[in-house]
Design a protein around this motif. Sequence first.
Motif, PDB file in Angstrom:
ATOM      1  N   GLY A 158      22.931 -54.437 -70.323  1.00 18.32           N
ATOM      2  CA  GLY A 158      23.318 -54.412 -68.918  1.00 18.32           C
ATOM      3  C   GLY A 158      22.948 -55.718 -68.221  1.00 18.32           C
ATOM      4  O   GLY A 158      23.657 -56.190 -67.327  1.00 18.32           O
ATOM      5  N   ILE A 159      21.839 -56.295 -68.653  1.00 15.77           N
ATOM      6  CA  ILE A 159      21.414 -57.579 -68.068  1.00 15.77           C
ATOM      7  C   ILE A 159      22.221 -58.725 -68.666  1.00 15.77           C
ATOM      8  O   ILE A 159      22.631 -59.649 -67.962  1.00 15.77           O
TER       9      ILE A 159
ATOM     10  N   ALA B 257      15.393 -48.995 -63.521  1.00 18.85           N
ATOM     11  CA  ALA B 257      16.656 -49.696 -63.759  1.00 18.85           C
ATOM     12  C   ALA B 257      16.990 -50.613 -62.603  1.00 18.85           C
ATOM     13  O   ALA B 257      17.643 -51.640 -62.774  1.00 18.85           O
ATOM     14  N   ILE B 258      16.512 -50.260 -61.404  1.00 17.42           N
ATOM     15  CA  ILE B 258      16.777 -51.124 -60.240  1.00 17.42           C
ATOM     16  C   ILE B 258      15.689 -52.182 -60.105  1.00 17.42           C
ATOM     17  O   ILE B 258      15.973 -53.353 -59.885  1.00 17.42           O
ATOM     18  N   SER B 268      20.608 -54.637 -61.007  1.00 14.57           N
ATOM     19  CA  SER B 268      20.152 -53.432 -61.720  1.00 14.57           C
ATOM     20  C   SER B 268      20.864 -53.296 -63.068  1.00 14.57           C
ATOM     21  O   SER B 268      21.928 -53.862 -63.288  1.00 14.57           O
ATOM     22  N   THR B 269      20.256 -52.526 -63.965  1.00 17.60           N
ATOM     23  CA  THR B 269      20.828 -52.365 -65.300  1.00 17.60           C
ATOM     24  C   THR B 269      21.079 -50.888 -65.591  1.00 17.60           C
ATOM     25  O   THR B 269      20.936 -50.036 -64.712  1.00 17.60           O
ATOM     26  N   ALA B 272      20.721 -44.910 -67.702  1.00 20.48           N
ATOM     27  CA  ALA B 272      20.447 -44.045 -68.853  1.00 20.48           C
ATOM     28  C   ALA B 272      19.515 -44.741 -69.832  1.00 20.48           C
ATOM     29  O   ALA B 272      18.564 -44.151 -70.341  1.00 20.48           O
ATOM     30  N   GLY B 273      19.782 -46.031 -70.069  1.00 21.38           N
ATOM     31  CA  GLY B 273      18.935 -46.779 -70.989  1.00 21.38           C
ATOM     32  C   GLY B 273      17.495 -46.818 -70.516  1.00 21.38           C
ATOM     33  O   GLY B 273      16.560 -46.578 -71.287  1.00 21.38           O
ATOM     34  N   MET B 274      17.317 -47.088 -69.214  1.00 19.20           N
ATOM     35  CA  MET B 274      15.953 -47.167 -68.687  1.00 19.20           C
ATOM     36  C   MET B 274      15.270 -45.797 -68.683  1.00 19.20           C
ATOM     37  O   MET B 274      14.053 -45.702 -68.825  1.00 19.20           O
TER      38      MET B 274
END
Lengths: 506, 471
Positions: A158-159, B257-258, B268-269, B272-274
Motif C-alpha cells: 500500500g505504501i 494503517a493511518i 494511509s495504507t 486489513a494488512g495492518m
Amino acid sequence: MGLVILVLLISVASGPTAFGAEGTSTLTDRSVTWPTWSQWQRVLTFRDYNSRVVILGTAVLGCAGGLVGSFTLLRGRALLGDAISHASLPGIALAFLIASAAGLDGKSLPTLLFGATISGLIGVAVILLIRNLTRLHEDAALGIVLSVFFGAGIALLGIVQQTQTGHAAGLEAFIYGKTASMGLADAKWIIAASGVAVTLCVLLFKEFKLLCFDESFAASRGLPVLLLDIALMSLVVAVSIVGLQAVGLVLMIALLVIPAAAARFWTQRMAPMTLIAATLGAISGIIGAAMSALFSKLPSGAMIVLVCTAFFAFSMFLGPQKGILGRTLRRLRLNRKIERQHLLRAIYETLERDASGVPDRFREFLSMQTLLPVRSWTPRQLERTIDRAQDDDLVRFRDRDQHVRLTRAGVNEAARLTRQHRLWELYLINYADIAPGRVDRDADAIEHVLEPEVVAELEDLLQHSPSRVQVPESPHRLDHGGAEATGSGAKISVDDSVSDSRETSP
Amino acid sequence: MIEPLNTLTWELDGWIIVAGVLCAVSCALLGNFLVLRRMSLLGDAVTHAVLPGLAVAFFISDSRSSVPMFLGAVIVGVLTALFTEWIRRAGSVDEGASMGVVFTSLFALGLILVVQAADHVDLDPGCVLYGAIELTPLDRLDTVFGSIPRAVVVLAVVMLVNLAFLLFFYKELKVSSFDPGLSTTMGFSSTLIHYVLMVLVAVTAVASFESVGNILVVAMFVVPPAAAFLLTDRLGRMIAISTVLAIISAVSGHIGAIAVPAGFGYRSTSTAGMMAVSAGVLLAAAALFGPRHGILVRLVRRRLLALRILCDDVCAYLFRLGERQTVDAAGAGELAANLLTGKLPLHLATTILRINGQVSRDGDSFRLTDSGRSRAQQLVRSHRLWEQYLVERAGLDQERIHDKAERLEHFTDLELRSRLDDETDRPTLDPHGAEIPDERVEAEDRGEEPAEAESQNRNDRTSDDRMRSNE
C-alpha cells in the motif's frame, strides 16, 4: 543423477542465441481455439524459444519442488511452502522501498529476490521459534506466519503504490506469477536454485531421512537436528522464492505439495519416493506448460497445477502401495479368505462334535441350515462363500437338498485351520490370561493373518509336538450359536485336558 | 504521528472499524476450534478454493449479483473441507497435504474458469482475494436502522450465527474438539459437529473476504485464538480472550494503517494488512509475557530454579568436604570448578547464601554456618536416601543411581524424606557406604515448610560423584 540432468539443462538454457529467438505469438494469441498441426509441431519439438524456456523452467522447478516437497511432506509440514511464499511478500516490498530510497533500481530482480529470501528466512525462524518456545502446534505456527507476514506485505505494498516509481504491477507478479512470460533470466534463477536444492538433498539424504522419520532418534545419534531442520527449511525458501516470482504463489505451493503426496501412493521407501515426486513434478511442468502454449486460453500456471492434480488422482486410485483400488482389493481378498476359513472351520467343528475321531465322518454332508447359526452369515453370504470354496475344490455342494461336504483337500485345510485356531486360543489362555469364554473371538481376530513361522513358534511354546498333535481339543465348549450370541462365559465349560491329543486327520 | 488521527470521521472510519471488528470476532469465535483441532490453515485453504465457486455462479446466473456468488463460494468452501477430509481418510494422507492438494487444485480450476469468462466480464482474482475494507462505507443498504454499509449488515448476521452456534453447541464442540471418541459415546456425532463447523467456517470466510479481504480472514481465524491459547488453559476463557484480542487488533489495525505510514511521510495504507499485523504484535506479546506459558516468565522461573539448585549444591559440597577431609572451607575457584558453573552464577549463589546466613566468608574461602549445615544435611540425606531407595526398591544398578538421585534431591521435602526413610527401613549407610546424616530432630524443631517441588531437571553431575572420582 539429478546433477547430470541439471548440467544438461543448464547447457541448453545458457545458449539461447544458438536456437534463435522467434516471436511469442502463440502465448498471447487469443483467436485460435484448436491448435493447428504446425503449432503442435512447434511446441512438441520445442522449436519456439519462448515455450522452450517456459517448459524448461517449469520442468526444473517441478523437479526441485517434488524433491524438496517430499521431505517437508514426511516432516509433517506440507504447507510450509504456503507459509514461506506468503512470508516473502513484506521482504519484496521492503527491498523495493529501500532500494528506491537509496536511488537504486527497486525493481531489479536480484534486489527483490534478496528481500524475499531474507523475509522468507525470518518467517522460517519465527515458525521454529513458535514451535520450540510456545505450546502452539505446527499448523498454528504456519498459519500465524502466513497471515501476519502477508498482512505486513499488503500494508507495505500500500505504501509502495504511493512512491513515484510505484505502480506495484511488477511486484504483484510475485503473487500471481507470470509463467507464460517467463524469461531466460527467470529460468536461470530457477536452475541455479534447483541445482543447489538437488545437490544438498543428495548430499544430506541420510540425515534428512532420519530427521523426517524419527527426529528424536536423529538427535540421539548426535545429529544437529535444529541445524538440519533449518537447512531443509532454507531449501524450501530457496525453491519457493525463485518459483514464486516465476510462476506465482499458488502454483509454487502446488508443486511443493502435490507431486510428493502423489508419490506417497507408489512406494514406502524414501529414495524412490523423492525420485517419483521429482519426476512427476517435472512431467507436470512440461505437460502443463505445453498445453498452455497450445491453447492460448489456458493459463500455464493453473494448467500445471491441474496436471499435477490429475497425477495425484491417478496415484490415489491406482497407486500400488497405498492406492484406494489396491487397498480395497487387498481388503476384499482378505475378507474372502477369512470367510472361507470361517466356513471350513464351521463345517469341521460341527462335524467334530459327534464325529468322535472317526476320520470318514469329516466328509459327511451338512445342511446349510445347520451351518447358518454358527456365524452371523446371511443365507446369500453363506451360499456365495460355499460357491467360491467349491471353485477351489475345497467343498462339494449338493444342489438337490442344499447340503455341503468337505473334499479331501478341504478336510486337510479345515483341520489345519482349526488346529491353528486352537493353538492360538491355548496361547491366549495360558500366556495372555484371556478367559476361555472370550478366547474364541480374540483368536478369531488374529488367526487369519498368522504366518506359518508363528504357528510353529506357538507349537514350541505350548510344547506340542506337531507330529503327534493334529488338532488339539477345543478349550471351550463348541456351542456356537449360544456362546456367540450371548457372549457369556457362564455357559461354557472348560475341559482341563487340553494336552490330550486326538488323531483326526483323514 | 497522531495528527492524521484528527481526520478520523465516524462516517468513514467508524464503519470501517465496525466492519473490521465484526469480521475479526466472527472469525476468532470459530478459529478457537480450528486451532484446537489443528486445522489452522483451513481458513487460508477455503478462501483460495472458493474461486471456482464464484466463477461457476457467474456462468450460471450470468450476473455479478452477490447472492448466487455467495452461494457458489460457500458450496465450494464446504467442498474444500469435504474433499480434504475424504483424501485424508481414503488416501491416508496427512491433513496439511490433503488440504494443499485440494485448495491449489480448486484455485487453479477457478483461475481457468475466470480466464474463460474474462472476455465478458471483469472478475479479477486479486480483487476477490484482497477485498477492500476501505470501501465498505460506500456500499450502503437501507435498513430500519437507517443507511448501513452492506458489509456491516452481512458480517453482523454472520457473527450472530456463529455466536448462537457456539452458545447452543458449546458442550458438544468442547467435547468433540478434545475427545471425538468420547463425544460419540455420549450420543452426539462428532462428525456432524465437525461438518457444521466447516460450513460455518466457509460461510464466515466467504462473507468476510468479500468485503474485507482474505488476509484478514486467515489472520483472524488463527492469530487471536492462538494468542488466547497461550494465555489460558480453559476453553471458555480462551474464546473470551480471543474475542477481546480480535476487537483490539481490528481497532488498532485501522488506526495503525493511518498513523504508522504518516510517521514516515506516506498516506494511509491497507487497513486489513495492518489489522493482521497488529494481531501479530498481540500474539508476540502474549508469547513473551504470558503469565503461565510466556517465554520470559518461563525463562526467569528457570533461572531462579537453577540458582536455587546451585545454592543447594554449594552447601552440599561444603558439607561433603567437611565429612571426608579435615578442611571444611573452599575457595570460589574450587567451588566453580567442582560444581561445573561459571564465576558469575557462583558469586550470585554465595551472595544469596551469605545474606541468608547459611555460608560465611573467611578471606577467600567459604564455610558453612550452622543453618547452612542443616540445609546441606537435608540435601545430602535426600540424596543418599534416594540412592538407597533406587537400589533397594527400584532395583537399579549401583553405578547408575547417582544422576537420578542428584536430580531428585532438590525436590525432596521433609515428608518425602521420612517416607523414603520408612520405605528403605531406616538405613544408616547409603549404597556407596557413606553415612546418611540424621536431620529429624532439628528439622522438626524448626517446623520447616516443605520445599516447593517443581518438575525441573538438572543434568549437571556434581558433588558426590566428583568426590568419588577424585578419591
